[in-house]
Write a protein that holds these residues in place. Sequence first.
Motif, PDB file in Angstrom:
ATOM      1  N   MET A   1       0.840  -1.414   0.063  1.00  0.00           N
ATOM      2  CA  MET A   1       0.062  -0.066   0.011  1.00  0.00           C
ATOM      3  C   MET A   1       0.973   1.187  -0.076  1.00  0.00           C
ATOM      4  O   MET A   1       0.788   2.144  -0.769  1.00  0.00           O
ATOM      5  CB  MET A   1      -0.955  -0.092   1.412  1.00  0.00           C
ATOM      6  N   THR A   2       1.767   1.369   0.792  1.00  0.00           N
ATOM      7  CA  THR A   2       2.674   2.708   0.890  1.00  0.00           C
ATOM      8  C   THR A   2       3.664   2.470  -0.552  1.00  0.00           C
ATOM      9  O   THR A   2       4.172   1.134  -0.497  1.00  0.00           O
ATOM     10  CB  THR A   2       3.426   2.637   2.137  1.00  0.00           C
ATOM     11  N   ALA A   3       3.833   3.550  -0.805  1.00  0.00           N
ATOM     12  CA  ALA A   3       4.933   3.410  -2.156  1.00  0.00           C
ATOM     13  C   ALA A   3       6.232   3.316  -1.578  1.00  0.00           C
ATOM     14  O   ALA A   3       6.871   4.573  -1.819  1.00  0.00           O
ATOM     15  CB  ALA A   3       4.361   4.719  -3.075  1.00  0.00           C
ATOM     16  N   SER A   4       6.734   2.463  -1.366  1.00  0.00           N
ATOM     17  CA  SER A   4       8.145   2.389  -0.625  1.00  0.00           C
ATOM     18  C   SER A   4       9.306   2.191  -1.800  1.00  0.00           C
ATOM     19  O   SER A   4      10.325   2.509  -1.640  1.00  0.00           O
ATOM     20  CB  SER A   4       8.375   1.320   0.296  1.00  0.00           C
ATOM     21  N   VAL A   6       9.504   3.618  -4.883  1.00  0.00           N
ATOM     22  CA  VAL A   6       9.459   4.598  -5.857  1.00  0.00           C
ATOM     23  C   VAL A   6      10.908   5.113  -6.215  1.00  0.00           C
ATOM     24  O   VAL A   6      11.738   5.569  -5.590  1.00  0.00           O
ATOM     25  CB  VAL A   6       8.633   5.765  -5.320  1.00  0.00           C
ATOM     26  N   GLY A  79       4.139  12.997  -9.740  1.00  0.00           N
ATOM     27  CA  GLY A  79       4.277  11.773  -9.377  1.00  0.00           C
ATOM     28  C   GLY A  79       2.997  10.537  -9.934  1.00  0.00           C
ATOM     29  O   GLY A  79       2.806   9.925  -9.252  1.00  0.00           O
ATOM     30  N   ALA A  80       2.200  11.264 -10.723  1.00  0.00           N
ATOM     31  CA  ALA A  80       0.995  10.464 -11.514  1.00  0.00           C
ATOM     32  C   ALA A  80       1.411   9.021 -11.624  1.00  0.00           C
ATOM     33  O   ALA A  80       2.561   8.833 -12.270  1.00  0.00           O
ATOM     34  CB  ALA A  80       0.381  11.196 -12.547  1.00  0.00           C
ATOM     35  N   PRO A  81       0.678   7.810 -11.325  1.00  0.00           N
ATOM     36  CA  PRO A  81       1.028   6.839 -11.613  1.00  0.00           C
ATOM     37  C   PRO A  81       1.132   6.445 -13.269  1.00  0.00           C
ATOM     38  O   PRO A  81       0.184   6.992 -13.501  1.00  0.00           O
ATOM     39  CB  PRO A  81      -0.159   5.809 -11.001  1.00  0.00           C
ATOM     40  N   ARG A  88       6.876   3.081 -10.925  1.00  0.00           N
ATOM     41  CA  ARG A  88       6.463   4.338 -10.363  1.00  0.00           C
ATOM     42  C   ARG A  88       7.727   5.376 -10.327  1.00  0.00           C
ATOM     43  O   ARG A  88       8.632   4.825  -9.453  1.00  0.00           O
ATOM     44  CB  ARG A  88       5.894   4.090  -8.911  1.00  0.00           C
ATOM     45  N   LEU A  90       8.792   9.273  -9.302  1.00  0.00           N
ATOM     46  CA  LEU A  90       8.616  10.886  -9.040  1.00  0.00           C
ATOM     47  C   LEU A  90       9.471  11.624  -9.316  1.00  0.00           C
ATOM     48  O   LEU A  90      10.895  11.312  -9.530  1.00  0.00           O
ATOM     49  CB  LEU A  90       8.982  10.773  -7.353  1.00  0.00           C
TER      50      LEU A  90
ATOM     51  N   HIS B   7      11.001   6.186   0.665  1.00  0.00           N
ATOM     52  CA  HIS B   7       9.457   6.388   1.212  1.00  0.00           C
ATOM     53  C   HIS B   7       8.995   7.910   0.569  1.00  0.00           C
ATOM     54  O   HIS B   7       9.561   8.668   0.564  1.00  0.00           O
ATOM     55  CB  HIS B   7       9.394   6.430   2.604  1.00  0.00           C
ATOM     56  N   VAL B   8       7.615   8.018   0.202  1.00  0.00           N
ATOM     57  CA  VAL B   8       7.089   9.147  -0.241  1.00  0.00           C
ATOM     58  C   VAL B   8       5.653   9.352   0.435  1.00  0.00           C
ATOM     59  O   VAL B   8       5.120   8.625   0.588  1.00  0.00           O
ATOM     60  CB  VAL B   8       6.530   9.224  -1.724  1.00  0.00           C
ATOM     61  N   SER B  44       1.298   8.227   3.918  1.00  0.00           N
ATOM     62  CA  SER B  44       2.103   7.690   2.745  1.00  0.00           C
ATOM     63  C   SER B  44       1.368   7.844   1.577  1.00  0.00           C
ATOM     64  O   SER B  44       0.071   7.870   1.538  1.00  0.00           O
ATOM     65  CB  SER B  44       2.552   6.256   3.026  1.00  0.00           C
ATOM     66  N   VAL B  45       1.983   7.857   0.215  1.00  0.00           N
ATOM     67  CA  VAL B  45       1.351   7.946  -0.913  1.00  0.00           C
ATOM     68  C   VAL B  45       1.152   6.484  -1.296  1.00  0.00           C
ATOM     69  O   VAL B  45       1.946   5.651  -1.350  1.00  0.00           O
ATOM     70  CB  VAL B  45       2.357   8.811  -1.973  1.00  0.00           C
ATOM     71  N   GLY B  46      -0.327   6.342  -1.889  1.00  0.00           N
ATOM     72  CA  GLY B  46      -0.564   5.055  -2.191  1.00  0.00           C
ATOM     73  C   GLY B  46       0.023   4.642  -3.469  1.00  0.00           C
ATOM     74  O   GLY B  46       0.480   5.427  -4.239  1.00  0.00           O
ATOM     75  N   ALA B  47       0.188   3.284  -3.896  1.00  0.00           N
ATOM     76  CA  ALA B  47       0.865   2.839  -4.906  1.00  0.00           C
ATOM     77  C   ALA B  47       0.067   3.257  -6.100  1.00  0.00           C
ATOM     78  O   ALA B  47       0.709   3.355  -7.139  1.00  0.00           O
ATOM     79  CB  ALA B  47       0.762   1.277  -4.880  1.00  0.00           C
ATOM     80  N   ASP B  48      -1.366   3.492  -6.124  1.00  0.00           N
ATOM     81  CA  ASP B  48      -1.972   3.981  -7.432  1.00  0.00           C
ATOM     82  C   ASP B  48      -2.446   5.301  -7.225  1.00  0.00           C
ATOM     83  O   ASP B  48      -3.551   5.688  -7.922  1.00  0.00           O
ATOM     84  CB  ASP B  48      -3.026   2.987  -7.733  1.00  0.00           C
ATOM     85  N   GLU B  49      -2.084   6.244  -6.273  1.00  0.00           N
ATOM     86  CA  GLU B  49      -2.370   7.405  -6.059  1.00  0.00           C
ATOM     87  C   GLU B  49      -1.611   8.365  -6.770  1.00  0.00           C
ATOM     88  O   GLU B  49      -0.347   8.330  -6.913  1.00  0.00           O
ATOM     89  CB  GLU B  49      -2.487   7.584  -4.775  1.00  0.00           C
ATOM     90  N   ASP B  50      -2.353   9.554  -7.474  1.00  0.00           N
ATOM     91  CA  ASP B  50      -1.476  10.687  -7.864  1.00  0.00           C
ATOM     92  C   ASP B  50      -1.050  11.446  -6.425  1.00  0.00           C
ATOM     93  O   ASP B  50      -1.596  11.162  -5.406  1.00  0.00           O
ATOM     94  CB  ASP B  50      -2.206  11.299  -8.820  1.00  0.00           C
ATOM     95  N   LEU B  51      -0.301  12.413  -6.547  1.00  0.00           N
ATOM     96  CA  LEU B  51       0.210  12.923  -5.388  1.00  0.00           C
ATOM     97  C   LEU B  51      -0.724  14.068  -4.976  1.00  0.00           C
ATOM     98  O   LEU B  51      -1.246  13.949  -3.732  1.00  0.00           O
ATOM     99  CB  LEU B  51       1.472  14.069  -5.598  1.00  0.00           C
ATOM    100  N   ARG B  57      -6.932  12.962   0.068  1.00  0.00           N
ATOM    101  CA  ARG B  57      -7.387  11.937   1.116  1.00  0.00           C
ATOM    102  C   ARG B  57      -6.785  12.116   2.540  1.00  0.00           C
ATOM    103  O   ARG B  57      -7.707  11.909   3.334  1.00  0.00           O
ATOM    104  CB  ARG B  57      -6.880  10.598   0.470  1.00  0.00           C
ATOM    105  N   VAL B  92       6.329  15.350   0.059  1.00  0.00           N
ATOM    106  CA  VAL B  92       5.575  16.404  -0.994  1.00  0.00           C
ATOM    107  C   VAL B  92       4.778  16.996   0.011  1.00  0.00           C
ATOM    108  O   VAL B  92       3.980  16.421   0.511  1.00  0.00           O
ATOM    109  CB  VAL B  92       5.073  15.709  -1.975  1.00  0.00           C
TER     110      VAL B  92
END
Lengths: 224, 224
Positions: A1-4, A6, A79-81, A88, A90, B7-8, B44-51, B57, B92
């Motif tokens: 879940m966390t974008a570790s 990146v 940072g758009a997916p 992924r 940034l 980590h972001v 944290s920024v999710g894996a499929d989330e834009d910033l 959220r 960010v």
Amino acid sequence: MTASDVHVSVDIVVLTLRDSALRALLIRRSEEPYRGYLALPGGSVGADEDLDQAAGRVLREETAVDIDLVHLEQVATYGAPGRDPRARTLSVTYLAVLPDLPEPRAGSTQASAEWLAVEDLDSAELAFDHHTILDEAVERARSKLEYSPLAAAFCSRYFTIAELRRVYEIVWGRRLDPANFHRKVTGADGFIRATDRTNSGGPGRPAKIFELGDAKVVHPPILR
Amino acid sequence: MTASDVHVSVDIVVLTLRDSALRALLIRRSEEPYRGYLALPGGSVGADEDLDQAAGRVLREETAVDIDLVHLEQVATYGAPGRDPRARTLSVTYLAVLPDLPEPRAGSTQASAEWLAVEDLDSAELAFDHHTILDEAVERARSKLEYSPLAAAFCSRYFTIAELRRVYEIVWGRRLDPANFHRKVTGADGFIRATDRTNSGGPGRPAKIFELGDAKVVHPPILR
DNA sequence: TGAATAGTGTCTCTCAGACACTATTAG
DNA sequence: CTAATAGTGTCTGAGAGACACTATTCA
């Protein structure tokens, strides 16, 4: 879940004046994705580098410019997916402004670099979301001319008021009255400082030579 | 070499007016590092989330605010090595501005949230580099009052000119002439639009009620 | 000399700030 | 009525833009 996991890169919008046009440095990509497209100079952030450091390093690698003369500031982060199809990623983007030096990067890495006129950007095919990044950085530069001494970063250490005026005229894309411009920039407190020298050579009365003053904000502003 | 396992997170400077002061939302940390310190709300920024999505959220999670009324914009990205002792972390940062609603986040996650007056920031002990982040976001807000309709984001959907003036006075920390302010904001094209209603209740002549106009920039600007 | 560029003077218009004044409500 | 707040009128000064004018050089 966390974008570790990146990837983080810095991408730099390097602006200068060249052939009477505002131009940005772009690199022709030789690899997928976007092979053959133009892209902003950029690179990965090192494990022990701060972002500003990384931007400075990338800028030196790409332009071999004297870092003292360069204005370098962070603009935004994208940072758009899916913006990079590989992973992924940034992108922390920077704006760099430098004088038009007679230096294409000597040897070094890059296959082919181009100074693309900002005017022609719309019709250029750029990799990733670099079109958006360029637009935002150019707009930042345009608006910072008003209330900061950024214009001087397009000039050499010493410059005349006419040279400074040319910066504004080209970046803003409109003519300015030389007389009023002269009064405004000399009246803005701490923007520029006269030296005791003048230029010569061309026709017309020799112009006083100025250098950048201490002010970080230009007041009153030079309005667009 | 490349920082692939970064980590972001997004950290948000949430500003509002409360008790006649400009205040920022801060969370008391219950875990190491910086246990007991105040920190910006973030996640944290999710894996499929834009910033921007991630920022929205996080803001909803922390404030339960109606997202329509909120101004939310990216400010800058911080990534110095060592800014988080646990791992390389990029932050960010966003600026959020909202009206002073009568809503502390109902149940939810956060142990203790505080609205700290920006005036008292200097003496507060903040986690990580959040002091720097706050300063930059507050300065961004102050300067955006001049040339953007940001001030209205501190107000409810409908507001009087006196309420709008209070925003400027508190954020800038100085008194403004009511008469001149009135002329300026009503004269700025598209900034605010009069409704056919007035308020009442207090002493004095009832004030017209306005709503936000369509303009994205305020011209002429409301200068500090 | 004339052409070209640097820099100043001056006029007008707009806008910011100071502040006097009118308008409309509560008590 | 008075107190209080909303909103307008008006004057002054600073700065922007238009443009006439002077200053200093090259050819």
